[in-house]
Scaffold this active site. Structure first.
Site, PDB file in Angstrom:
ATOM      1  N   ASP A  23      27.629  46.170  19.512  1.00 27.46           N
ATOM      2  CA  ASP A  23      26.783  45.048  19.934  1.00 27.46           C
ATOM      3  C   ASP A  23      25.579  45.577  20.716  1.00 27.46           C
ATOM      4  O   ASP A  23      24.695  44.818  21.109  1.00 27.46           O
ATOM      5  CB  ASP A  23      27.579  43.983  20.709  1.00 27.46           C
ATOM      6  CG  ASP A  23      28.249  44.520  21.952  1.00 27.46           C
ATOM      7  OD1 ASP A  23      28.205  45.745  22.185  1.00 27.46           O
ATOM      8  OD2 ASP A  23      28.829  43.718  22.714  1.00 27.46           O
ATOM      9  N   SER A  24      25.525  46.890  20.888  1.00 27.30           N
ATOM     10  CA  SER A  24      24.301  47.534  21.397  1.00 27.30           C
ATOM     11  C   SER A  24      23.134  47.262  20.444  1.00 27.30           C
ATOM     12  O   SER A  24      21.981  47.527  20.788  1.00 27.30           O
ATOM     13  CB  SER A  24      24.518  49.045  21.564  1.00 27.30           C
ATOM     14  OG  SER A  24      25.050  49.613  20.384  1.00 27.30           O
TER      15      SER A  24
ATOM     16  N   ASP B 126      31.787  45.544  16.281  1.00 29.04           N
ATOM     17  CA  ASP B 126      31.986  45.077  17.652  1.00 29.04           C
ATOM     18  C   ASP B 126      32.078  43.560  17.685  1.00 29.04           C
ATOM     19  O   ASP B 126      31.265  42.880  17.058  1.00 29.04           O
ATOM     20  CB  ASP B 126      30.768  45.487  18.505  1.00 29.04           C
ATOM     21  CG  ASP B 126      31.139  46.370  19.674  1.00 29.04           C
ATOM     22  OD1 ASP B 126      32.337  46.503  19.981  1.00 29.04           O
ATOM     23  OD2 ASP B 126      30.205  46.949  20.273  1.00 29.04           O
TER      24      ASP B 126
ATOM     25  N   GLU C  95      36.051  44.463  24.111  1.00 23.94           N
ATOM     26  CA  GLU C  95      36.043  45.001  25.471  1.00 23.94           C
ATOM     27  C   GLU C  95      37.139  44.348  26.312  1.00 23.94           C
ATOM     28  O   GLU C  95      37.394  43.147  26.169  1.00 23.94           O
ATOM     29  CB  GLU C  95      34.666  44.755  26.113  1.00 23.94           C
ATOM     30  CG  GLU C  95      33.554  45.486  25.381  1.00 23.94           C
ATOM     31  CD  GLU C  95      32.190  45.323  26.047  1.00 23.94           C
ATOM     32  OE1 GLU C  95      32.114  44.759  27.160  1.00 23.94           O
ATOM     33  OE2 GLU C  95      31.198  45.784  25.445  1.00 23.94           O
TER      34      GLU C  95
ATOM     35  N   GLU D 130      34.410  54.321  28.507  1.00 27.29           N
ATOM     36  CA  GLU D 130      32.972  54.439  28.801  1.00 27.29           C
ATOM     37  C   GLU D 130      32.744  54.657  30.298  1.00 27.29           C
ATOM     38  O   GLU D 130      33.241  53.894  31.141  1.00 27.29           O
ATOM     39  CB  GLU D 130      32.218  53.186  28.317  1.00 27.29           C
ATOM     40  CG  GLU D 130      30.726  53.265  28.636  1.00 27.29           C
ATOM     41  CD  GLU D 130      29.859  52.308  27.834  1.00 27.29           C
ATOM     42  OE1 GLU D 130      30.358  51.598  26.939  1.00 27.29           O
ATOM     43  OE2 GLU D 130      28.651  52.277  28.120  1.00 27.29           O
TER      44      GLU D 130
END
Ligand code: KIV
Length: 264
Positions: A44-45, A83, A115, A181
């Protein structure tokens, strides 16, 4: 080279390092796949990196499917992971299963990433129970930017036991891989040794089972912005700048196109 699958990635635990890069379009996916990267993450970056959003929060399920379809069409060997965007899985287990199922069916990706640690335990379990392969993502979770107040290293001080608990929770829930991360190197090593599933690090040191970077960071496509954990392997911004300036200069001076680029 054999097609990378969920079982083949699981079998790489503790062995050959797993390579993962992001891609958001067809030509990039083709290049990464041909180069031999094991997994391609349509992160989703895509929001901040490609769509000009301030962060990952505004990204939608439709945008993720759109970009992932292009990536899948360019990929033969690598495993493609999609994502799940913010609020496409946090509302309820039913919502998570519905969106994850739709994202796999409509994009052609082979696994989803979401996430969150312990809080996502039941969601992950429910998705895995209906054969949706899940990659978990703990530590710095960019969708929590507003709670965290910025992109900060996680797993320090009191957070250490929480992060360990999160790692164990996603493994027990059935995630087949977990992204760590911005986690201190020693803690990432301990988590990697503790888990039976592969860990993929980004800003988590060299002892994870694999590494992921954002493609645009690796190639220096985002100007001067460079987090500490990024190694820039090329500076494509400068190369593109030089090429575009040459084009402008040749068009305006009348040297492009010449006879060799003309039809007769
Ligand atoms: O969205 C993304 O690109 C990611 C990676 C940085 C792990 O989640």
């Amino acid at each position: 080279m054999d097609k990378i699958t969920v079982p083949s990635l699981k079998s790489m635990k503790g062995g050959a390092k797993i390579t993962m890069l992001t891609a958001y379009d067809h030509p990039t996916a083709k290049i990464l796949d041909k180069a031999g990267v094991d997994t391609i993450l349509v992160g989703d970056s895509v929001g901040p990196v490609v769509l000009g959003y301030p962060n990952t929060i505004p990204v939608t399920v439709e945008e993720m499917i759109h970009h992932t379809r292009a990536v899948v069409r360019g990929t033969k060997r690598a495993l493609v992971i999609i994502d799940m965007p913010f609020m496409s899985y946090q509302e309820s287990i039913e919502q998570a299963k519905r969106n994850a199922g739709r994202m796999l069916k409509e994009s052609g990706a082979e696994a989803v990433k979401l996430e969150g640690g312990s809080a996502m335990r039941e969601t992950i379990r429910a998705m895995v129970d209906v054969d949706i392969p899940v990659v978990a993502h703990i530590g710095l979770t960019p969708q929590s930017i507003h709670r965290m107040g910025g992109y900060k290293v996680q797993g320090k001080g009191e957070d250490v036991s929480k992060l360990i608990e999160d790692a164990k929770a996603v493994e027990q829930a059935g995630a087949f891989m977990v992204v760590l991360e911005c986690v201190p190197r020693q803690l990432a090593k301990e988590i990697t040794e503790m888990l039976s599933i592969p860990t993929i690090g980004i800003g988590a040191g060299p002892d994870c089972d694999g590494q992921v970077l954002v493609f645009h960071d690796l190639l220096g496509l985002l100007g001067d912005f460079r987090p500490k954990f990024v190694k820039q392997y090329a500076n494509l911004s400068d190369i593109i700048d030089t090429a575009v300036k040459s084009y402008i200069s040749e068009v305006t001076s009348g040297t492009f196109p010449d006879d060799s680029q003309s039809f007769h």
